[in-house]
Design a protein around this motif. Structure first.
Motif, PDB file in Angstrom:
ATOM      1  N   GLU A  28      -5.457   2.114  -3.139  1.00  0.00           N
ATOM      2  CA  GLU A  28      -5.067   3.057  -4.170  1.00  0.00           C
ATOM      3  C   GLU A  28      -4.355   2.385  -5.343  1.00  0.00           C
ATOM      4  OE1 GLU A  28      -1.286   6.002  -3.903  1.00  0.00           O
ATOM      5  OE2 GLU A  28      -2.023   5.206  -2.028  1.00  0.00           O
TER       6      GLU A  28
ATOM      7  N   THR B 286      -2.395   3.336 -13.220  1.00  0.00           N
ATOM      8  CA  THR B 286      -3.333   4.285 -13.795  1.00  0.00           C
ATOM      9  C   THR B 286      -3.066   4.473 -15.276  1.00  0.00           C
ATOM     10  OG1 THR B 286      -3.501   5.444 -11.702  1.00  0.00           O
ATOM     11  CG2 THR B 286      -4.193   6.653 -13.652  1.00  0.00           C
TER      12      THR B 286
ATOM     13  N   GLU C 174      -9.459   8.492 -14.185  1.00  0.00           N
ATOM     14  CA  GLU C 174      -9.677   8.200 -12.773  1.00  0.00           C
ATOM     15  C   GLU C 174      -9.745   9.494 -11.973  1.00  0.00           C
ATOM     16  OE1 GLU C 174      -6.935   5.414 -11.194  1.00  0.00           O
ATOM     17  OE2 GLU C 174      -7.272   3.931 -12.767  1.00  0.00           O
TER      18      GLU C 174
ATOM     19  N   PRO D 165      -8.842  11.024  -8.429  1.00  0.00           N
ATOM     20  CA  PRO D 165      -8.060  10.718  -7.223  1.00  0.00           C
ATOM     21  C   PRO D 165      -8.530  11.493  -5.995  1.00  0.00           C
ATOM     22  CG  PRO D 165      -6.894  12.330  -8.535  1.00  0.00           C
ATOM     23  CD  PRO D 165      -8.179  12.021  -9.291  1.00  0.00           C
TER      24      PRO D 165
ATOM     25  N   SER E 222      -7.660   6.186  -6.119  1.00  0.00           N
ATOM     26  CA  SER E 222      -8.731   6.354  -7.096  1.00  0.00           C
ATOM     27  C   SER E 222     -10.087   6.184  -6.415  1.00  0.00           C
ATOM     28  CB  SER E 222      -8.593   5.339  -8.235  1.00  0.00           C
ATOM     29  OG  SER E 222      -7.424   5.580  -8.965  1.00  0.00           O
TER      30      SER E 222
ATOM     31  N   ILE F 223     -14.222   6.382 -11.605  1.00  0.00           N
ATOM     32  CA  ILE F 223     -13.750   6.439 -12.989  1.00  0.00           C
ATOM     33  C   ILE F 223     -14.824   7.116 -13.832  1.00  0.00           C
ATOM     34  CG2 ILE F 223     -13.074   5.103 -15.020  1.00  0.00           C
ATOM     35  CD1 ILE F 223     -12.040   2.945 -13.117  1.00  0.00           C
TER      36      ILE F 223
END
Length: 596
Positions: free
Chosen positions: A513, A519, A529, A531, A591, A594
């Motif tokens: 993560e 971030t 991103e 999550p 994440s 993206i």
């Protein structure tokens, strides 16, 4: 005057294993204890069905039909071997078609079953009619069930003696064929007085010749008192387990119950204390390497507020351990009260107990009623039958909106019969695609276990048995695969997700993560991103890198607590990077992709 003979069913190898280990006990490990139980004079066993069907394929790399055959060989042809079925769900978590319901009875009759205990969690008698016909068609004993629990304090509308009398009268009026009647309390929350009055009522309705028995758990601490009340009211049978899988979340212990009836006019299955002691010594030795979660051995004063079945409690807490969310357990238990009340008071037993748990878990993790667990939503919408009371109208509306389904009063079997995936032909074709032998057993395994069944039949299913750490270190168990799985490790202050596998398997290592600080530094105005909403596993990835997506489009599905969690795009754009792989374990906030 001769003592009244009380039939004792030993639940050790089904409900005992489920209530303590989530069903994950290898057959070669426990078969010596089956032999010892036989030597102790036990002739009535619960040995399969329920969650101990799917769990063998999901976690143990074992074929449940092979286990059943081997069990029958050990105990001989005269033992009463019993399984648990969930009405039109049989051994599945979803409604089966008529074709699959009949195939369940046919396959279980073929593989050594004498009796099928058959229940519907909603006490909807319509859901028992066809399954009962199939059970009797294949010359099996049918034990029809009325499911029990106590409502959380302050709740009214069902689960009192008049409600159980109405349910039993509906069974009698529907002409459902049966050989015995069981009152089944999976949460162990019914009070002794209610049990006494319920059994008295049932005896008056069906007469003296019908076998009546009680099943309960020690989870709430009143099981022995309930069994004594049931015997005083005229019950003919009770369910008990052997240590170390007795008490706590499981059934009362055989030896404890033998002690409780001293001086009373009951003969518990002709069992003798010294012989049972020897049996329990063998069983304890068989299970000495298995990790027993502490909550499995405890009586919980919180259970009447939930209520949470013993057979599901440890399975859920173990999943919470795996997901790193065990600290949320008390909050989920507290949240269940509202979920039960608004859901229409279906009995907290599989699969409804899992629906309650999933919705309570979602309410804790995402906020009250922000998400609807699919099973819970379909239940309040009527897709599993009629709930004892009308569900909350706002919850029904929310479920309809979230699941894009209209409420229904249609027979669930008719709905299932229209589903191509609930036909033998569909799964026979899937087996042919995978070059797997198309026996009736294999087809039913695939139909009951979906793609996890296919994975088992291909030899690709995981082995997930929880044994004590020292066993892993000493290498005492060659069948043990406790270390396999997905883990987060820290190297020089950086997190990595690591997949560990046996042998020469390809091991994946990916950055774990991204922190909130990172971030902010890496994100741009046009890049965002995605999550993970909770700790879980990546079940499906629905998009590819470079693919254009719309805002709120589903990107992937996580699996957490047997619940599917949709991960959606926070904005329209292009999937510039996918940061995880299928089956990978992920942490909340990690994440996943993206979008730019």
């Amino acid at each position: 005057m001769a003592k009244k003979y009380i039939d004792v069913m030993d639940t050790t190898f089904r409900d005992g294993f489920q209530s303590v280990f989530g069903g994950r006990v290898l057959m070669e490990d426990f078969f010596p204890a089956v032999e010892a139980a036989k030597d102790a004079g036990i002739t009535h066993f619960e040995f399969g069905g329920g969650a101990r069907f799917q769990s063998l394929f999901f976690y143990l790399r074992e074929n449940a039909f092979d286990m059943m055959d081997r069990f029958r060989e050990i105990v001989g042809p005269d033992a009463n071997l019993q399984t648990l079925a969930r009405g039109i769900n049989t051994v599945m978590l979803d409604t089966g078609s008529r074709e699959l319901v009949e195939m369940h009875a046919k396959m279980f009759a073929k593989h050594g079953v004498s009796t099928i205990r058959n229940f519907d969690a909603l006490n909807d008698v319509q859901n028992l009619e066809y399954s009962a016909e199939c059970i009797k068609k294949y010359n099996l004993n049918h034990e029809v069930v009325v499911t029990l629990m106590d409502l959380p304090p302050g709740c009214v509308g069902a689960h009192d003696v008049p409600f159980y009398e109405k349910t039993l009268r509906n069974i009698l009026d529907s002409n459902v064929p049966y050989d015995s009647i069981c009152f089944k309390d999976a949460s162990g929350t019914s009070s002794p007085q209610k049990i006494y009055e319920t059994i008295k009522m049932a005896r008056k309705l069906v007469g003296d010749d019908t076998h009546i028995r009680l099943h309960t758990h020690e989870t709430a601490g009143v099981s022995i008192a309930c069994y004594l009340a049931a015997l005083e009211a005229g019950a003919d049978g009770i369910d008990l387990a052997a240590s170390p899988v007795s008490g706590g979340t499981s059934q009362p212990d055989i030896l404890t119950m033998l002690h409780a009836v001293k001086g009373k006019n009951y003969d518990l299955g002709g069992l003798e204390t010294e012989k049972v002691l020897k049996y329990q010594e063998v069983l304890a030795d068989c299970l000495k390497d298995y990790f027993i979660p502490p909550e499995a051995t405890q009586v919980s004063p919180l259970i009447p507020f939930s209520p949470m079945p013993g057979g599901a409690l440890t399975a859920n807490t173990q999943m919470m351990r795996d997901n790193g969310t065990l600290d949320k357990f008390p909050d989920v238990i507290k949240a269940m009260r509202e979920v039960v009340e608004k859901g229409g008071y279906g009995t907290s037993v599989t699969p409804v107990s899992q629906f309650y748990w999933q919705q309570a878990y979602a309410n804790v993790m995402f906020g009250p009623w922000k998400q609807i667990a699919p099973g819970y939503g379909k239940m309040v919408l009527g897709y599993f039958g009629k709930t004892p009371t009308k569900p909350d109208e706002e919850v029904v509306k929310l479920a309809s909106e979230k699941l894009k389904l209209e409420p229904t009063s249609e027979n669930p079997l008719d709905i299932a019969d229209r589903d191509e995936k609930k036909t033998m032909a569909y799964w026979e074709n899937r087996l042919n695609e995978e070059n797997i032998e198309t026996t009736e057993e294999n087809i039913f395994i695939a139909a009951a276990c979906d793609e996890k069944g296919i994975a088992f039949l291909k030899g690709d299913s995981p082995l997930s048995v929880r044994k004590n750490e020292k066993v892993c270190k000493q290498g005492e168990s060659k069948n043990m695969n406790n270390a396999s799985g997905n883990y987060t490790v820290v190297v020089d202050g950086q997190k990595f997700n690591v997949t560990v596998a046996e042998g020469d398997a390809n091991i994946q290592i990916t950055p774990a993560e991204t922190s909130k600080k990172e971030t902010v530094e890496t994100s741009t105005e046009n890049q965002q991103e995605v999550p993970a909403a909770v700790n879980g596993n990546v079940w499906k990835i629905l998009v590819k890198e470079g693919e254009k997506v719309e805002k709120d489009q589903k990107l992937m599905i996580l699996e957490a607590m047997k619940m599917e969690i949709d991960i959606t795009a926070p904005q329209a754009g292009t999937v510039s990077k996918i940061l995880v792989s299928q089956n990978e374990a992920v942490d909340e906030g990690q994440s996943l992709a993206i979008i730019s």
